[in-house]
Design a protein around this motif. Structure first.
Motif, PDB file in Angstrom:
ATOM      1  N   TYR A  27      -1.868  24.481 -23.314  1.00 19.85           N
ATOM      2  CA  TYR A  27      -1.214  23.567 -24.052  1.00 19.85           C
ATOM      3  C   TYR A  27      -0.976  22.319 -23.716  1.00 19.85           C
ATOM      4  CZ  TYR A  27       2.419  21.981 -27.181  1.00 19.85           C
ATOM      5  OH  TYR A  27       3.074  20.960 -27.976  1.00 19.85           O
ATOM      6  N   THR A  28      -0.748  22.360 -22.321  1.00 18.99           N
ATOM      7  CA  THR A  28      -0.398  20.878 -21.508  1.00 18.99           C
ATOM      8  C   THR A  28      -1.749  20.260 -21.313  1.00 18.99           C
ATOM      9  OG1 THR A  28       1.431  22.016 -20.544  1.00 18.99           O
ATOM     10  CG2 THR A  28       0.713  19.997 -19.449  1.00 18.99           C
ATOM     11  N   TYR A  29      -2.574  20.841 -20.757  1.00 18.95           N
ATOM     12  CA  TYR A  29      -3.965  20.408 -20.389  1.00 18.95           C
ATOM     13  C   TYR A  29      -4.638  19.511 -21.610  1.00 18.95           C
ATOM     14  CZ  TYR A  29      -8.359  19.918 -18.260  1.00 18.95           C
ATOM     15  OH  TYR A  29      -9.667  19.391 -17.571  1.00 18.95           O
ATOM     16  N   LYS A  30      -4.292  19.962 -22.869  1.00 22.25           N
ATOM     17  CA  LYS A  30      -4.835  19.563 -24.221  1.00 22.25           C
ATOM     18  C   LYS A  30      -4.083  18.176 -24.668  1.00 22.25           C
ATOM     19  CE  LYS A  30      -6.947  23.524 -26.039  1.00 22.25           C
ATOM     20  NZ  LYS A  30      -8.330  23.044 -25.820  1.00 22.25           N
ATOM     21  N   ARG A  31      -3.248  17.854 -23.750  1.00 25.45           N
ATOM     22  CA  ARG A  31      -2.624  16.486 -24.024  1.00 25.45           C
ATOM     23  C   ARG A  31      -3.796  15.634 -24.077  1.00 25.45           C
ATOM     24  NH1 ARG A  31       1.899  19.324 -23.325  1.00 25.45           N
ATOM     25  NH2 ARG A  31       3.862  18.592 -24.443  1.00 25.45           N
ATOM     26  N   ASN A  32      -3.694  14.440 -24.563  1.00 29.30           N
ATOM     27  CA  ASN A  32      -4.800  13.262 -24.595  1.00 29.30           C
ATOM     28  C   ASN A  32      -4.822  12.674 -23.125  1.00 29.30           C
ATOM     29  OD1 ASN A  32      -5.153  13.899 -27.127  1.00 29.30           O
ATOM     30  ND2 ASN A  32      -4.082  12.149 -28.002  1.00 29.30           N
ATOM     31  N   TYR A  33      -3.885  12.372 -22.520  1.00 30.23           N
ATOM     32  CA  TYR A  33      -3.910  11.717 -21.172  1.00 30.23           C
ATOM     33  C   TYR A  33      -3.274  12.519 -20.114  1.00 30.23           C
ATOM     34  CZ  TYR A  33      -4.714   7.880 -24.152  1.00 30.23           C
ATOM     35  OH  TYR A  33      -5.340   6.977 -25.272  1.00 30.23           O
ATOM     36  N   MET A  34      -4.063  12.217 -18.993  1.00 31.88           N
ATOM     37  CA  MET A  34      -3.657  13.026 -17.618  1.00 31.88           C
ATOM     38  C   MET A  34      -3.678  12.211 -16.553  1.00 31.88           C
ATOM     39  SD  MET A  34      -4.696  16.999 -17.904  1.00 31.88           S
ATOM     40  CE  MET A  34      -3.229  17.612 -16.565  1.00 31.88           C
ATOM     41  N   GLY A  35      -2.865  12.001 -15.569  1.00 33.39           N
ATOM     42  CA  GLY A  35      -2.922  11.010 -14.690  1.00 33.39           C
ATOM     43  C   GLY A  35      -2.216  11.618 -13.328  1.00 33.39           C
ATOM     44  N   TRP A  36      -2.373  10.713 -12.322  1.00 34.68           N
ATOM     45  CA  TRP A  36      -1.768  10.867 -10.904  1.00 34.68           C
ATOM     46  C   TRP A  36      -1.013   9.693 -10.531  1.00 34.68           C
ATOM     47  CZ3 TRP A  36      -1.625  15.633  -8.236  1.00 34.68           C
ATOM     48  CH2 TRP A  36      -2.579  16.474  -8.523  1.00 34.68           C
ATOM     49  N   PHE A  37       0.306   9.979 -10.204  1.00 33.75           N
ATOM     50  CA  PHE A  37       1.309   8.965  -9.939  1.00 33.75           C
ATOM     51  C   PHE A  37       1.817   9.467  -8.318  1.00 33.75           C
ATOM     52  CE2 PHE A  37       1.548   6.970 -13.746  1.00 33.75           C
ATOM     53  CZ  PHE A  37       0.734   7.945 -14.699  1.00 33.75           C
ATOM     54  N   ARG A  38       2.320   8.368  -7.753  1.00 31.94           N
ATOM     55  CA  ARG A  38       2.920   8.557  -6.587  1.00 31.94           C
ATOM     56  C   ARG A  38       4.120   7.731  -6.199  1.00 31.94           C
ATOM     57  NH1 ARG A  38      -1.893   5.788  -2.580  1.00 31.94           N
ATOM     58  NH2 ARG A  38      -1.557   3.658  -3.149  1.00 31.94           N
ATOM     59  N   GLN A  39       4.793   8.282  -5.364  1.00 33.15           N
ATOM     60  CA  GLN A  39       6.315   7.704  -5.067  1.00 33.15           C
ATOM     61  C   GLN A  39       6.439   7.613  -3.445  1.00 33.15           C
ATOM     62  OE1 GLN A  39       9.645   8.450  -7.082  1.00 33.15           O
ATOM     63  NE2 GLN A  39      10.732   6.588  -6.853  1.00 33.15           N
ATOM     64  N   ALA A  40       6.478   6.470  -2.980  1.00 31.18           N
ATOM     65  CA  ALA A  40       6.635   6.462  -1.640  1.00 31.18           C
ATOM     66  C   ALA A  40       8.234   6.215  -1.380  1.00 31.18           C
ATOM     67  CB  ALA A  40       5.796   5.239  -0.969  1.00 31.18           C
ATOM     68  N   PRO A  41       8.688   6.719  -0.210  1.00 34.78           N
ATOM     69  CA  PRO A  41      10.191   6.440   0.166  1.00 34.78           C
ATOM     70  C   PRO A  41      10.695   4.946  -0.123  1.00 34.78           C
ATOM     71  CG  PRO A  41       8.997   7.967   1.768  1.00 34.78           C
ATOM     72  CD  PRO A  41       8.122   7.431   1.131  1.00 34.78           C
ATOM     73  N   GLU A  88      -0.357   3.976   4.224  1.00 40.77           N
ATOM     74  CA  GLU A  88       0.104   3.529   3.245  1.00 40.77           C
ATOM     75  C   GLU A  88      -0.091   4.136   1.808  1.00 40.77           C
ATOM     76  OE1 GLU A  88      -1.909   1.664   4.907  1.00 40.77           O
ATOM     77  OE2 GLU A  88      -3.091   0.242   3.813  1.00 40.77           O
ATOM     78  N   ASP A  89      -0.757   5.391   1.883  1.00 34.88           N
ATOM     79  CA  ASP A  89      -1.161   6.109   0.780  1.00 34.88           C
ATOM     80  C   ASP A  89       0.175   7.308   0.842  1.00 34.88           C
ATOM     81  OD1 ASP A  89      -4.560   6.047   1.518  1.00 34.88           O
ATOM     82  OD2 ASP A  89      -3.500   5.081  -0.118  1.00 34.88           O
ATOM     83  N   THR A  90       0.877   7.316   1.938  1.00 30.34           N
ATOM     84  CA  THR A  90       1.769   8.477   2.235  1.00 30.34           C
ATOM     85  C   THR A  90       3.025   8.443   0.676  1.00 30.34           C
ATOM     86  OG1 THR A  90       1.522   8.536   4.700  1.00 30.34           O
ATOM     87  CG2 THR A  90       3.807   9.064   3.593  1.00 30.34           C
ATOM     88  N   ALA A  91       2.787   9.547   0.217  1.00 31.51           N
ATOM     89  CA  ALA A  91       3.901   9.616  -0.930  1.00 31.51           C
ATOM     90  C   ALA A  91       3.885  11.068  -1.493  1.00 31.51           C
ATOM     91  CB  ALA A  91       3.163   8.538  -1.966  1.00 31.51           C
ATOM     92  N   ILE A  92       4.900  11.189  -2.559  1.00 31.45           N
ATOM     93  CA  ILE A  92       4.860  12.226  -2.876  1.00 31.45           C
ATOM     94  C   ILE A  92       3.935  12.054  -4.321  1.00 31.45           C
ATOM     95  CG2 ILE A  92       6.165  13.886  -4.656  1.00 31.45           C
ATOM     96  CD1 ILE A  92       8.428  13.363  -2.781  1.00 31.45           C
ATOM     97  N   TYR A  93       2.846  12.711  -4.597  1.00 35.72           N
ATOM     98  CA  TYR A  93       1.842  12.523  -5.550  1.00 35.72           C
ATOM     99  C   TYR A  93       2.400  13.749  -6.805  1.00 35.72           C
ATOM    100  CZ  TYR A  93      -1.104   9.760  -2.723  1.00 35.72           C
ATOM    101  OH  TYR A  93      -1.572   8.422  -2.105  1.00 35.72           O
ATOM    102  N   SER A  94       2.418  13.284  -8.023  1.00 38.49           N
ATOM    103  CA  SER A  94       2.767  14.108  -9.122  1.00 38.49           C
ATOM    104  C   SER A  94       1.706  13.727 -10.051  1.00 38.49           C
ATOM    105  CB  SER A  94       3.984  13.517  -9.522  1.00 38.49           C
ATOM    106  OG  SER A  94       5.010  13.720  -8.664  1.00 38.49           O
ATOM    107  N   CYS A  95       1.248  14.855 -10.902  1.00 36.59           N
ATOM    108  CA  CYS A  95       0.516  14.574 -12.093  1.00 36.59           C
ATOM    109  C   CYS A  95       1.304  14.533 -13.043  1.00 36.59           C
ATOM    110  CB  CYS A  95      -0.507  15.868 -12.016  1.00 36.59           C
ATOM    111  SG  CYS A  95      -0.009  17.474 -12.178  1.00 36.59           S
ATOM    112  N   ALA A  96       0.532  14.273 -14.295  1.00 34.80           N
ATOM    113  CA  ALA A  96       1.507  14.005 -15.560  1.00 34.80           C
ATOM    114  C   ALA A  96       0.386  14.212 -16.681  1.00 34.80           C
ATOM    115  CB  ALA A  96       2.133  12.565 -15.751  1.00 34.80           C
ATOM    116  N   ALA A  97       0.824  14.597 -17.871  1.00 37.03           N
ATOM    117  CA  ALA A  97       0.232  14.801 -19.145  1.00 37.03           C
ATOM    118  C   ALA A  97       0.805  14.278 -20.341  1.00 37.03           C
ATOM    119  CB  ALA A  97      -0.360  16.178 -19.087  1.00 37.03           C
TER     120      ALA A  97
END
Length: 125
Positions: A27-41, A88-97
């Motif tokens: 159900y979640t996967y069928k959302r139209n958009y998915m992506g990766w986001f990140r947040q560094a300290p 500088e890529d160090t971060a918490i990476y989260s996916c979103a849909a």
């Protein structure tokens, strides 16, 4: 109900590689958009890569040529292949849909959007 689960994070040295996975319910996967986001300290969350249901992909300038976003429709899984990693890529990476358009500039999701819990990526010099 958990709908997005990331894995594949870890600690690597600069120049190394990692592949992140984001497993989702159908159900979640069928959302139209998915992506990766990140947040560094101490920094705001930022977009890394997004993919629309039509396959259109966008990358942040900072990761172009090093990161690749892809989807496995049979497994309802989103991936982020990362090479030539930098500290500088160090971060918490989260996916979103989301059913609403996602972009690299997305900060918040629509009421129908879903965030994963995140996975830590640490790159040492």
């Amino acid at each position: 109900q958990v709908q997005l689960v990331e894995s594949g994070g870890g600690s690597v040295q600069a120049g190394g590689s990692l592949r992140l996975s984001c497993d989702s319910s159908q159900y979640t996967y069928k959302r139209n958009y998915m992506g990766w986001f990140r947040q560094a300290p101490g920094k705001e969350r930022e977009g890394v890569a997004v993919v629309a249901s039509d396959g259109k992909i966008s990358y942040a300038d900072s990761v172009k040529g090093r990161f690749i976003i892809s989807k496995d429709n049979g497994k309802n899984t989103l991936y982020l292949q990362m090479i030539s990693l930098k500290p500088e890529d160090t971060a918490i990476y989260s996916c979103a849909a989301d059913i609403a358009p996602l972009s690299i500039a997305t900060v918040t999701l629509s009421p129908y959007g879903v965030w994963g819990q995140g996975t830590q990526v640490t790159v040492s010099s």
